[in-house]
Design a protein around this motif. Structure first.
Motif, PDB file in Angstrom:
ATOM      1  N   ILE A  57       0.757  -1.041  -0.030  1.00  0.00           N
ATOM      2  CA  ILE A  57      -0.182   0.033  -0.018  1.00  0.00           C
ATOM      3  C   ILE A  57       0.944   1.236   0.149  1.00  0.00           C
ATOM      4  O   ILE A  57       0.669   2.250  -0.657  1.00  0.00           O
ATOM      5  N   ASP A  58       1.924   1.309   0.787  1.00  0.00           N
ATOM      6  CA  ASP A  58       2.602   2.353   1.108  1.00  0.00           C
ATOM      7  C   ASP A  58       3.314   2.888  -0.482  1.00  0.00           C
ATOM      8  O   ASP A  58       3.115   4.060  -1.022  1.00  0.00           O
ATOM      9  N   GLU A  59       3.715   1.867  -1.215  1.00  0.00           N
ATOM     10  CA  GLU A  59       4.121   2.074  -2.429  1.00  0.00           C
ATOM     11  C   GLU A  59       3.339   2.423  -3.457  1.00  0.00           C
ATOM     12  O   GLU A  59       3.531   3.106  -4.604  1.00  0.00           O
ATOM     13  N   GLY A  60       2.286   1.743  -3.420  1.00  0.00           N
ATOM     14  CA  GLY A  60       1.026   2.057  -4.287  1.00  0.00           C
ATOM     15  C   GLY A  60       0.486   3.286  -4.306  1.00  0.00           C
ATOM     16  O   GLY A  60       0.337   4.055  -5.260  1.00  0.00           O
ATOM     17  N   VAL A  61       0.434   3.949  -3.148  1.00  0.00           N
ATOM     18  CA  VAL A  61       0.257   5.228  -2.932  1.00  0.00           C
ATOM     19  C   VAL A  61       1.040   6.377  -3.746  1.00  0.00           C
ATOM     20  O   VAL A  61       0.546   7.073  -4.502  1.00  0.00           O
ATOM     21  N   LYS A  62       2.361   5.971  -3.660  1.00  0.00           N
ATOM     22  CA  LYS A  62       3.238   6.887  -4.396  1.00  0.00           C
ATOM     23  C   LYS A  62       3.019   6.627  -6.060  1.00  0.00           C
ATOM     24  O   LYS A  62       3.113   7.583  -6.645  1.00  0.00           O
ATOM     25  N   GLU A  63       2.705   5.425  -6.242  1.00  0.00           N
ATOM     26  CA  GLU A  63       2.540   5.175  -7.838  1.00  0.00           C
ATOM     27  C   GLU A  63       1.314   5.849  -8.156  1.00  0.00           C
ATOM     28  O   GLU A  63       1.371   6.528  -9.268  1.00  0.00           O
ATOM     29  N   ALA A  64       0.387   5.709  -7.435  1.00  0.00           N
ATOM     30  CA  ALA A  64      -0.808   6.471  -7.698  1.00  0.00           C
ATOM     31  C   ALA A  64      -1.010   7.663  -7.692  1.00  0.00           C
ATOM     32  O   ALA A  64      -1.512   8.518  -8.800  1.00  0.00           O
ATOM     33  N   ARG A  65      -0.014   8.329  -7.118  1.00  0.00           N
ATOM     34  CA  ARG A  65       0.006  10.072  -6.742  1.00  0.00           C
ATOM     35  C   ARG A  65       0.756  10.475  -8.258  1.00  0.00           C
ATOM     36  O   ARG A  65       0.472  11.487  -8.681  1.00  0.00           O
ATOM     37  N   GLU A  66       1.771   9.575  -8.527  1.00  0.00           N
ATOM     38  CA  GLU A  66       2.705  10.060  -9.842  1.00  0.00           C
ATOM     39  C   GLU A  66       1.716   9.852 -10.746  1.00  0.00           C
ATOM     40  O   GLU A  66       1.585  10.948 -11.844  1.00  0.00           O
ATOM     41  N   ALA A  67       0.587   8.826 -11.043  1.00  0.00           N
ATOM     42  CA  ALA A  67      -0.158   8.740 -12.017  1.00  0.00           C
ATOM     43  C   ALA A  67      -0.988  10.127 -12.057  1.00  0.00           C
ATOM     44  O   ALA A  67      -1.406  10.705 -13.309  1.00  0.00           O
ATOM     45  N   PHE A  68      -1.711  10.447 -11.079  1.00  0.00           N
ATOM     46  CA  PHE A  68      -2.616  11.308 -10.934  1.00  0.00           C
ATOM     47  C   PHE A  68      -1.988  12.853 -11.368  1.00  0.00           C
ATOM     48  O   PHE A  68      -2.232  13.749 -12.007  1.00  0.00           O
ATOM     49  N   GLU A  69      -0.633  12.996 -10.841  1.00  0.00           N
ATOM     50  CA  GLU A  69       0.122  14.235 -11.231  1.00  0.00           C
ATOM     51  C   GLU A  69       0.560  14.440 -12.554  1.00  0.00           C
ATOM     52  O   GLU A  69       0.468  15.318 -13.120  1.00  0.00           O
ATOM     53  N   GLU A 108      -4.504   9.739   1.038  1.00  0.00           N
ATOM     54  CA  GLU A 108      -3.297  10.442   0.647  1.00  0.00           C
ATOM     55  C   GLU A 108      -3.479  11.116  -0.879  1.00  0.00           C
ATOM     56  O   GLU A 108      -2.604  12.235  -1.184  1.00  0.00           O
ATOM     57  N   VAL A 109      -4.474  10.748  -1.559  1.00  0.00           N
ATOM     58  CA  VAL A 109      -4.397  11.370  -2.832  1.00  0.00           C
ATOM     59  C   VAL A 109      -6.077  11.487  -3.230  1.00  0.00           C
ATOM     60  O   VAL A 109      -6.680  10.863  -4.115  1.00  0.00           O
ATOM     61  N   PRO A 110      -6.637  12.343  -2.445  1.00  0.00           N
ATOM     62  CA  PRO A 110      -7.977  12.596  -2.294  1.00  0.00           C
ATOM     63  C   PRO A 110      -8.957  12.868  -3.450  1.00  0.00           C
ATOM     64  O   PRO A 110      -9.837  12.392  -4.078  1.00  0.00           O
ATOM     65  N   ALA A 111      -8.318  13.470  -4.438  1.00  0.00           N
ATOM     66  CA  ALA A 111      -8.839  13.939  -5.908  1.00  0.00           C
ATOM     67  C   ALA A 111      -8.871  12.843  -6.895  1.00  0.00           C
ATOM     68  O   ALA A 111      -9.249  12.905  -7.831  1.00  0.00           O
ATOM     69  N   LEU A 112      -8.044  11.946  -6.714  1.00  0.00           N
ATOM     70  CA  LEU A 112      -7.775  10.680  -7.440  1.00  0.00           C
ATOM     71  C   LEU A 112      -9.115   9.907  -7.602  1.00  0.00           C
ATOM     72  O   LEU A 112      -9.572   9.570  -6.433  1.00  0.00           O
ATOM     73  N   LEU A 113      -9.607   9.437  -8.664  1.00  0.00           N
ATOM     74  CA  LEU A 113     -10.937   8.741  -8.806  1.00  0.00           C
ATOM     75  C   LEU A 113     -10.441   7.399  -8.612  1.00  0.00           C
ATOM     76  O   LEU A 113      -9.575   6.839  -9.221  1.00  0.00           O
ATOM     77  N   LEU A 114     -11.293   6.481  -7.611  1.00  0.00           N
ATOM     78  CA  LEU A 114     -10.837   5.141  -7.374  1.00  0.00           C
ATOM     79  C   LEU A 114     -11.966   4.264  -7.756  1.00  0.00           C
ATOM     80  O   LEU A 114     -13.166   4.124  -7.435  1.00  0.00           O
TER      81      LEU A 114
END
Ligand code: PBG
Length: 323
Positions: A57-69, A108-114
């Motif tokens: 989960i910790d690494e996935g959050v980073k990856e998801a944030r990168e995709a979002f950004e 951690e990435v509240p604006a990302l669509l899950l």
């Protein structure tokens, strides 16, 4: 009068070519699929899917944030549970891998669509997408589990649920479960026309979801059938789907096109694991130009009529589109 038309007039330079471009790919319509696994600090590359990892989960959050950004609005989440059983309990457990990942991502990435995949196959010890009785996947008992899965995901923070199991009546069952619990505004993106495809091979290695006996032809669709796909889509719309999906994409562009012509609902297409891995493997051998091939494939999916494209190439494609 010329006896022929001069099509090349509009191809003579970049400006003119751009001006008359009919199909535009944009990261805003991409969804990036991700695999979550228990543990910490994990980024395990999936051998059959170069460049794609199973994340803790910790690494996935980073990856998801990168995709979002980068500009990708949403992710589609798959879980690899710590334990599997006959009814896939971890799929609807409050402490399941996906439920935990959802809470972390929402924070951690509240604006990302899950978006969550609603299915049992990654969670059952037999690898089928539902309850097995006498060697068969039973439809209506599976619906009860799917309701629980969808509800637990939405409670944990899912913005959109995407049932991929191919049981009959699941859209209605999930809609009822969500509405009955006050989640009137959570859309359902149904894998409506999901074919029994060999293109899912690399995904099943990644998720450990290969069926232990038989195959999925008793619930997923026959690749030869397009009219039946229209009936599936029609019935999912009637049951309350907000977005319908065609999956896989590349060998089913005709199905996407036909759905586009017949229905006014948003259409998603899933550029699945095998489609991605074929491109990657060829590119690694130096046989093709990965960037041009991937963008050409994604453009063809859009041109066929898909509004939303789910693709493992989403991050790369977004970078390439930026030039
Ligand atoms: C779960 C599910 C599968 C995929 C998405 N959801 C596997 C399957 O049906 O066996 C495949 C995705 C891919 O190949 O990228 N039922």
């Amino acid at each position: 009068m010329y006896p022929f038309k001069r099509f090349r007039r509009l191809r003579q330079n970049e400006k003119l070519r751009t001006l008359v471009t009919e199909t535009e790919l944009s990261a805003r319509h991409f969804i990036y699929p991700m695999f979550f696994t228990p543990g910490d600090h994990l980024r395990e590359e999936i051998p059959e899917m170069p460049g794609i990892c199973r994340f803790s989960i910790d690494e996935g959050v980073k990856e998801a944030r990168e995709a979002f950004e980068l500009g990708i609005p949403g992710v589609l989440l798959f879980g690899i549970p710590s334990r599997k059983d006959a009814v896939g309990s971890e799929a609807f457990s409050e402490s399941g891998i996906i439920q935990k990942a959802l809470r972390a991502l929402k924070k951690e990435v509240p604006a990302l669509l899950l978006v969550t995949d609603v299915c049992m196959c990654e969670y059952t010890d037999h690898g089928h997408c539902g309850v097995v009785k006498d060697g068969k996947v039973v439809n209506d008992e599976t619906l009860e589990l799917l309701r629980k899965v969808a509800l637990s995901q939405v409670k944990a923070g899912a913005d959109v649920v995407a049932p991929s199991d191919m049981m009959d009546g699941r859209v209605m069952a999930i809609r009822e479960a969500l509405d009955g619990n006050g989640f009137l505004d959570t859309p359902i993106m149904s894998y409506s026309a999901k074919f029994a495809s060999a293109f899912y091979g690399p995904f099943r290695e990644a998720a450990g979801s290969r069926p232990s006996f038989g195959d999925r032809t008793g619930y997923q669709m026959n690749p030869a059938n397009s009219r039946e796909a229209m009936r599936e889509i029609q019935s999912d719309i009637e049951e309350g789907a907000d977005i319908v999906m065609v999956k896989p994409a590349l060998s089913y562009l005709d199905v996407i096109r036909e759905a586009r012509v017949r229905f006014d609902i948003p259409i998603a297409a899933y550029n699945v694991s095998g489609e991605y891995s074929m491109v990657k493997a060829c590119a690694q051998k130096g046989w093709i130009d990965e960037k041009r091939i991937a963008l050409e494939i994604l453009t063809s999916i859009k041109r066929a009529g898909a509004d939303i494209i789910i693709s493992y190439h989403a991050k790369d494609a977004t970078r390439w589109l930026k030039g």
